[in-house]
Design an enzyme around this catalytic site. Structure first.
Site, mmCIF file in Angstrom:
data_model
loop_
_atom_site.group_PDB
_atom_site.id
_atom_site.type_symbol
_atom_site.label_atom_id
_atom_site.label_comp_id
_atom_site.label_asym_id
_atom_site.label_seq_id
_atom_site.Cartn_x
_atom_site.Cartn_y
_atom_site.Cartn_z
ATOM 1 N N THR A 121 0.666 -1.030 -0.128
ATOM 2 C CA THR A 121 -0.315 -0.285 0.170
ATOM 3 C C THR A 121 0.790 1.190 0.082
ATOM 4 O OG1 THR A 121 -1.584 -0.911 0.743
ATOM 5 C CG2 THR A 121 -1.494 0.944 1.778
ATOM 6 N N LYS A 210 -6.338 2.199 -3.415
ATOM 7 C CA LYS A 210 -6.446 1.350 -1.936
ATOM 8 C C LYS A 210 -6.501 1.818 -0.604
ATOM 9 C CE LYS A 210 -5.153 -1.800 1.266
ATOM 10 N NZ LYS A 210 -5.662 -2.696 1.079
ATOM 11 N N ASN A 214 -9.469 1.716 2.253
ATOM 12 C CA ASN A 214 -9.226 1.699 3.273
ATOM 13 C C ASN A 214 -10.009 3.226 4.360
ATOM 14 O OD1 ASN A 214 -8.305 -0.798 3.705
ATOM 15 N ND2 ASN A 214 -6.495 -0.143 3.960
ATOM 16 N N GLY A 259 -17.358 -1.595 18.322
ATOM 17 C CA GLY A 259 -15.998 -1.407 19.163
ATOM 18 C C GLY A 259 -15.100 -0.799 19.937
ATOM 19 N N CYS A 266 -3.328 -2.024 9.416
ATOM 20 C CA CYS A 266 -3.192 -1.140 7.929
ATOM 21 C C CYS A 266 -4.254 -0.086 7.915
ATOM 22 C CB CYS A 266 -3.795 -2.120 7.500
ATOM 23 S SG CYS A 266 -3.483 -3.501 5.852
ATOM 24 N N LYS A 269 -2.131 2.840 9.927
ATOM 25 C CA LYS A 269 -1.392 3.275 8.887
ATOM 26 C C LYS A 269 -1.682 4.328 7.780
ATOM 27 C CE LYS A 269 0.541 -0.151 6.233
ATOM 28 N NZ LYS A 269 -0.112 0.243 5.295
ATOM 29 N N ARG A 334 -0.584 -6.682 15.567
ATOM 30 C CA ARG A 334 -0.292 -4.851 15.513
ATOM 31 C C ARG A 334 -1.748 -3.666 15.792
ATOM 32 N NH1 ARG A 334 2.517 -6.093 9.313
ATOM 33 N NH2 ARG A 334 0.814 -7.816 9.582
HETATM 34 N N1 LIG Z 1 -1.645 -7.393 6.139
HETATM 35 C C1 LIG Z 1 -2.685 -6.826 5.952
HETATM 36 O O1 LIG Z 1 -3.724 -6.990 6.264
HETATM 37 C C2 LIG Z 1 -2.648 -5.905 4.632
HETATM 38 C C3 LIG Z 1 -3.461 -5.992 3.637
HETATM 39 C C4 LIG Z 1 -3.096 -5.578 1.646
HETATM 40 C C5 LIG Z 1 -2.527 -4.377 2.104
HETATM 41 N N2 LIG Z 1 -1.305 -4.647 2.926
HETATM 42 C C6 LIG Z 1 0.075 -3.687 2.304
HETATM 43 O O2 LIG Z 1 1.032 -4.923 2.646
HETATM 44 C C7 LIG Z 1 2.364 -4.718 2.632
HETATM 45 C C8 LIG Z 1 2.812 -5.307 3.077
HETATM 46 O O3 LIG Z 1 2.261 -6.127 4.631
HETATM 47 P P1 LIG Z 1 2.520 -6.969 5.019
HETATM 48 O O4 LIG Z 1 1.456 -7.158 6.634
HETATM 49 O O5 LIG Z 1 2.212 -8.164 4.515
HETATM 50 O O6 LIG Z 1 4.178 -6.591 5.544
HETATM 51 P P2 LIG Z 1 4.485 -7.699 6.803
HETATM 52 O O7 LIG Z 1 4.969 -6.808 7.761
HETATM 53 O O8 LIG Z 1 4.312 -8.770 7.147
HETATM 54 O O9 LIG Z 1 6.158 -8.133 5.519
HETATM 55 C C9 LIG Z 1 6.755 -8.036 5.148
HETATM 56 C C10 LIG Z 1 7.767 -8.476 4.710
HETATM 57 O O10 LIG Z 1 8.751 -7.506 3.965
HETATM 58 C C11 LIG Z 1 10.092 -8.101 4.393
HETATM 59 N N3 LIG Z 1 10.979 -7.167 3.717
HETATM 60 C C12 LIG Z 1 11.144 -5.883 4.283
HETATM 61 N N4 LIG Z 1 12.140 -5.008 3.759
HETATM 62 C C13 LIG Z 1 12.824 -6.244 2.597
HETATM 63 C C14 LIG Z 1 13.951 -5.817 1.568
HETATM 64 N N5 LIG Z 1 14.441 -5.036 0.987
HETATM 65 N N6 LIG Z 1 13.749 -6.974 0.262
HETATM 66 C C15 LIG Z 1 13.098 -8.805 0.996
HETATM 67 N N7 LIG Z 1 11.965 -8.335 1.900
HETATM 68 C C16 LIG Z 1 11.596 -7.368 3.115
HETATM 69 C C17 LIG Z 1 10.124 -8.247 5.449
HETATM 70 O O11 LIG Z 1 11.209 -9.213 6.480
HETATM 71 C C18 LIG Z 1 8.888 -8.784 5.778
HETATM 72 O O12 LIG Z 1 9.144 -9.966 6.135
HETATM 73 C C19 LIG Z 1 2.582 -3.095 2.921
HETATM 74 O O13 LIG Z 1 2.170 -2.198 2.879
HETATM 75 C C20 LIG Z 1 0.343 -3.210 3.866
HETATM 76 O O14 LIG Z 1 -0.023 -1.842 3.992
HETATM 77 C C21 LIG Z 1 -1.359 -5.332 4.286
#
Ligand SMILES: NC(=O)c1ccc[n+]([C@@H]2O[C@H](COP(=O)([O-])OP(=O)(O)OC[C@H]3O[C@@H](n4cnc5c(N)ncnc54)[C@H](O)[C@@H]3O)[C@@H](O)[C@H]2O)c1
Length: 445
Positions: A121, A210, A214, A259, A266, A269, A334
């Site tokens: 995102t 996106k 949200n 709630g 998400c 932030k 988180r």
């Molecule tokens: N978690 C959700 O429900 C969700 C839903 C939709 C969108 N998003 C978006 O997706 C993105 C990722 O979210 P997430 O929850 O999966 O994050 P996360 O923190 O679970 O995972 C991120 C991963 O990226 C890795 N990483 C960081 N820098 C790196 C690099 N240079 N090379 C390789 N790997 C690297 C980290 O080690 C980690 O494992 C964010 O922008 C978030 O806003 C998350």
């Protein structure tokens, strides 16, 4: 098709696994060597229904690989998904250092035409920054490899991530070259068998979509929470109001459950980042400010209700907390409401006995070790064990096993029969009849 997914967190692991399940060949890359080693052994770092068996099956069949080397992964594919974290910076803006870091790494290793897909995102304009970062590295190398940048935001929900990815409401693709759009269309074709869910648009439009999604969902939550607070003051049962408005098809039942506020990795932030985007463009987003302010108040609502009932000094009291994960179906804590409540209770002098069906390990790492050592916080292994000798139960996460508990057994275990129902799970007359005092969100026993 062959693709690389960089960042093997929630989104990257689910994305890579679901593409592999559809027959594509996927290499997932992460800088966390421990995570990669675990995945290689079939140990899944997150709790997500259905994920473990899919990872193991696709790994065993050779369609899903894990590595720490982006350069190695890039050799086998020409579609690179960036799915790394975009945490909030100090000013609320999305911190793009990981995204840009990956883009630079791609630029250092790019040899043939590729599509670079922003799955994280990211704010409007990020695709331009990704493009510049890659082009900058190509410039340093003195080579001119063609590439396209695409925005493909992810809408999955934790706890239902596989289902959401496999059967999405829509697939948003922001692309500005026919070649990239065509490649993305082919990649997602297996998800579009019953009907085409893809919405093609401009890259900036996709980036904004996106955040708008949200922000809309967060607004619905803050709206009903505001109504619930008013209901508390007016002796109105917000659950009746919720049913009364949700049945209007223009409103619907989704995301209007009162709630303890929205949390997770998400909504908080992303709303902050959108506010930052607006303000950097000299625009005051009054509605988004209100959504955030309501949520700040809502995050402490259970604590405020407890203080109203027990007084501000909670020394000598013990509270049970049912539910630690930010929502059912995940072990993600988180910005979880339970985290906020537990810290406030302990800081006010109370002790806490907490239970969650899957998030106990995550909780053990999250809270200060001395709280666990000196008994201020006890993480117990059963929902009823959490109730022993407590002055009240606070229900924070609406896991199914908490929905219909044995109130008679609960009363025997607790020192005082009080329930603070942070998710309006219980029917107040039933709870009162069982001899409890009941406090819900926008409703009382
Ligand atoms: N978690 C959700 O429900 C969700 C839903 C939709 C969108 N998003 C978006 O997706 C993105 C990722 O979210 P997430 O929850 O999966 O994050 P996360 O923190 O679970 O995972 C991120 C991963 O990226 C890795 N990483 C960081 N820098 C790196 C690099 N240079 N090379 C390789 N790997 C690297 C980290 O080690 C980690 O494992 C964010 O922008 C978030 O806003 C998350």
């Amino acid at each position: 098709m062959q693709l690389t997914v960089v960042g093997t967190g929630y989104v990257g692991l689910v994305t890579g696994t679901c593409f592999a399940e559809m027959g594509h060949h996927v290499t997932c890359v992460d800088i966390d060597a421990n995570k990669v080693a675990q995945l290689e052994q079939g140990i899944i770092p997150i709790h997500e229904p259905g994920l473990e068996s899919l990872v193991k099956a696709n790994h065993a069949e050779g369609r899903l690989k894990f590595t720490t080397s982006l350069a190695d992964a890039m050799r086998d594919s020409n579609i690179y998904f960036i799915a790394v974290g975009t945490p909030p910076g100090e000013d609320g803006s999305a911190d793009l250092q990981h995204v840009i870091g990956v883009a630079k790494e791609i630029g250092k290793n790019l040899t043939d035409y590729a599509v670079v897909v922003d799955k994280s995102t990211v704010p409007v304009g990020t695709a331009d920054k990704v493009r510049e970062a890659i082009a900058g590295e190509l410039g340093i190398r003195g080579v001119g490899v063609p590439f396209d940048v695409v925005s493909n935001p992810e809408f999955l929900k934790e706890g239902a991530a596989i289902e959401d990815f496999m059967k999405p409401d829509r697939i948003v693709i922001g692309a500005e070259s026919d070649k990239a759009a065509e490649l993305m269309g082919r990649l997602y074709a297996p998800f579009n068998r019953s009907y085409d869910r893809t919405i093609f648009m401009g890259i900036r439009d996709a980036e904004m979509t996106k955040y708008a999604a949200n922000a809309m969902l967060a607004t619905k939550i803050s709206f009903i929470n505001e109504i619930a607070t008013l209901c508390d003051l007016l002796d109105v049962d917000v659950e009746n109001v919720r049913r009364g408005i949700g049945s209007d098809q223009r409103i619907g039942f989704h995301f209007i459950y009162p709630g303890c506020g929205y949390g997770g990795s998400c909504f908080p932030k992303d709303v902050k980042a959108l506010v930052h985007t607006a303000e950097s463009n000299h625009f005051q987003p009054t509605l988004l400010h209100a959504v955030e302010a309501r949520n700040q108040a809502q995050r402490r609502i259970l604590f405020d209700k407890i203080v109203m009932r027990f007084g501000a000094d909670l020394k000598g009291t013990i509270f049970a907390v049912w539910g630690l994960a930010l929502k059912p179906g995940t072990d993600d804590m988180r910005e979880a409401s339970a985290d906020v409540l537990i810290r406030m209770l302990i800081e006010a002098g109370a002790k806490v006995r907490a239970y969650d069906p899957v998030a106990m390990e995550v909780a053990r790492d999250l809270f200060p070790a001395d709280w666990l050592k000196d008994g201020r916080l006890s993480l117990v292994d059963h929902q009823y064990a959490a109730l022993e000798g407590v002055d009240a139960l606070a229900l924070v996460t609406e896991w199914k096993p908490f929905r219909s508990p044995d109130f008679i057994a609960m009363k025997k275990l607790m020192a005082r029969p009080l329930i603070f129902d942070g998710r309006n799970q219980y029917h107040p007359p039933e709870v009162v009849e069982a001899g409890f005092e009941y406090f819900g969100i926008g409703r009382r026993g």
